[in-house]
Design an enzyme around this catalytic site. Structure first.
Site, PDB file in Angstrom:
ATOM      1  N   ASN A  21     -24.107  88.880 -56.195  1.00 16.91           N
ATOM      2  CA  ASN A  21     -24.203  88.089 -54.964  1.00 16.91           C
ATOM      3  C   ASN A  21     -25.167  88.807 -54.022  1.00 16.91           C
ATOM      4  OD1 ASN A  21     -23.830  86.671 -52.613  1.00 16.91           O
ATOM      5  ND2 ASN A  21     -21.687  87.264 -52.325  1.00 16.91           N
ATOM      6  N   LYS A  23     -26.365  87.844 -51.251  1.00 16.04           N
ATOM      7  CA  LYS A  23     -26.126  87.550 -49.822  1.00 16.04           C
ATOM      8  C   LYS A  23     -27.464  87.295 -49.109  1.00 16.04           C
ATOM      9  CE  LYS A  23     -21.888  90.131 -50.239  1.00 16.04           C
ATOM     10  NZ  LYS A  23     -20.832  90.893 -49.620  1.00 16.04           N
ATOM     11  N   HIS A 108     -16.638  82.072 -50.170  1.00 14.51           N
ATOM     12  CA  HIS A 108     -16.748  83.533 -50.054  1.00 14.51           C
ATOM     13  C   HIS A 108     -16.153  83.957 -48.713  1.00 14.51           C
ATOM     14  CE1 HIS A 108     -18.429  87.498 -49.508  1.00 14.51           C
ATOM     15  NE2 HIS A 108     -18.564  87.545 -50.819  1.00 14.51           N
ATOM     16  N   GLU A 110     -17.055  85.827 -46.482  1.00 11.55           N
ATOM     17  CA  GLU A 110     -17.971  85.850 -45.329  1.00 11.55           C
ATOM     18  C   GLU A 110     -18.155  84.445 -44.752  1.00 11.55           C
ATOM     19  OE1 GLU A 110     -21.020  88.004 -47.376  1.00 11.55           O
ATOM     20  OE2 GLU A 110     -19.717  89.764 -47.352  1.00 11.55           O
ATOM     21  N   GLU A 180     -11.287  88.381 -54.279  1.00 13.99           N
ATOM     22  CA  GLU A 180     -12.040  89.333 -53.473  1.00 13.99           C
ATOM     23  C   GLU A 180     -11.245  89.692 -52.222  1.00 13.99           C
ATOM     24  OE1 GLU A 180     -16.468  89.306 -54.323  1.00 13.99           O
ATOM     25  OE2 GLU A 180     -16.137  87.706 -52.899  1.00 13.99           O
ATOM     26  N   GLY A 186     -17.765  95.222 -49.368  1.00 14.31           N
ATOM     27  CA  GLY A 186     -18.796  95.965 -48.639  1.00 14.31           C
ATOM     28  C   GLY A 186     -18.280  97.206 -47.921  1.00 14.31           C
ATOM     29  N   SER A 226     -16.571  95.992 -53.639  1.00 12.01           N
ATOM     30  CA  SER A 226     -17.022  97.362 -53.869  1.00 12.01           C
ATOM     31  C   SER A 226     -17.011  97.776 -55.347  1.00 12.01           C
ATOM     32  CB  SER A 226     -16.210  98.343 -53.017  1.00 12.01           C
ATOM     33  OG  SER A 226     -16.413  98.064 -51.638  1.00 12.01           O
TER      34      SER A 226
HETATM   35  P1  PGA Z   1     -19.533  94.177 -52.413  1.00 10.86           P
HETATM   36  O1  PGA Z   1     -19.504  92.590 -52.165  1.00 10.86           O
HETATM   37  O2  PGA Z   1     -19.668  94.400 -53.890  1.00 10.86           O
HETATM   38  O3  PGA Z   1     -20.735  94.654 -51.645  1.00 10.86           O
HETATM   39  O4  PGA Z   1     -18.250  94.723 -51.882  1.00 10.86           O
HETATM   40  C1  PGA Z   1     -18.814  91.747 -53.037  1.00 10.86           C
HETATM   41  C2  PGA Z   1     -18.943  90.312 -52.581  1.00 10.86           C
HETATM   42  O5  PGA Z   1     -19.016  90.083 -51.375  1.00 10.86           O
HETATM   43  O6  PGA Z   1     -18.989  89.372 -53.382  1.00 10.86           O
END
Ligand code: PGA
Length: 265
Positions: A21, A23, A108, A110, A180, A186, A226
């Site tokens: 992803n 982003k 997601h 976010e 998630e 993140g 992560s």
């Molecule tokens: P990350 O993000 O691996 O940077 O924690 C995962 C995601 O948001 O899908």
């Protein structure tokens, strides 16, 4: 709920799925370069696991060209809940399919938490993805406060039921669920194996109640939060984990390659 197609029930073993992803990162030149690198390095691995990259809308076409004939799936990071019309700034499932996308992320954290997208709205997105022939990767996950308050299983159930209410899976190619936990995205704070296994089991129990036990067993549930080149192998070794959704580590070809390799071992 509609019964899923025979296709879902016919999957004998759950093939692992690794999605990157991206982003809102990179620029056109770097997106093109990264996709060329990923296509070349992951080409052989993509015969054994499904590999997808979820690309910012403006770069989809360039990345699609860069991926060429390689088996890497192209994916969108979101889609409109509407089919078409006067919806300024939105991108429909049909448009994504037109650009060669095979999958799309939905809900997601976010967007769910950051932009306040409600489950009822996500239902329409799942339906639009299915109508457009895209594989929806529906994301669910609890916040830190919800986990500490002991409501992880209840939150997962609420998000799943809410986001799948009234969705017909009859014509779906497949549905992938991404677990998630919001607190792990993140942050470098990965969920433990036990947390992940328990959450994935909870997700399968909800899918079994909503649809059927064979459907739940055939559905891929991937983990995101992560995941990196060091912890991927341990996470992917869990019986309940069918791959991962990778944010930060998908922006470096070496790291993403190591994670996809871990899914193959
Ligand atoms: P990350 O993000 O691996 O940077 O924690 C995962 C995601 O948001 O899908």
């Amino acid at each position: 709920m509609d019964q899923p197609t025979a296709l879902h029930l016919a999957l004998p073993v759950r093939r692992l799925f690794v999605g990157g992803n991206w982003k809102m990162n990179l620029d056109l030149a770097r997106a093109t370069e990264l996709s060329e690198d990923v296509a070349v390095r992951c080409a052989l691995l993509a015969e054994r696991v499904d590999v997808a990259i979820y690309v910012p809308f403006p770069y989809l076409q360039a990345v699609q060209r860069a991926l060429g004939h390689h088996a890497i799936f192209l994916g969108g990071q979101d889609l409109s809940a509407q089919r078409e019309g006067a919806f300024t700034g939105q991108t429909s499932g049909a448009m994504l399919a037109d650009l060669g996308c095979r999958s799309v992320l939905i809900g997601h954290s976010e967007r769910r938490h950051g932009l306040g997208e409600e489950s009822t709205h996500l239902c329409a997105k799942v339906s639009r993805a299915i109508e457009s022939g895209l594989i929806p990767v529906l994301c669910v996950g609890e916040t830190k406060a919800q986990r500490l308050g002991g409501s992880t299983r209840a939150i997962l159930a609420e998000q799943l039921v809410g986001s799948l209410e009234g969705v017909s899976l009859a014509s779906a190619k497949e549905l992938v669920i991404a677990y998630e936990p919001v607190w792990a995205i993140g942050t470098g704070d990965t969920a433990t194996k036990a947390d992940v296994e328990d959450a994935h089991r909870a997700i399968r129990e909800v899918l079994a109640d909503l649809y059927s036990a064979p459907f739940a067993q055939a559905t891929r549930v991937i983990y995101g939060g992560s995941v990196n080149a060091k912890n991927a192998a341990e996470l992917f070794a869990c019986e309940e984990v069918d791959g991962g959704l990778i944010g930060g580590a998908s922006l470096k070809c070496d790291d993403f390659f190591a994670i996809v390799s871990a899914a193959c071992s």
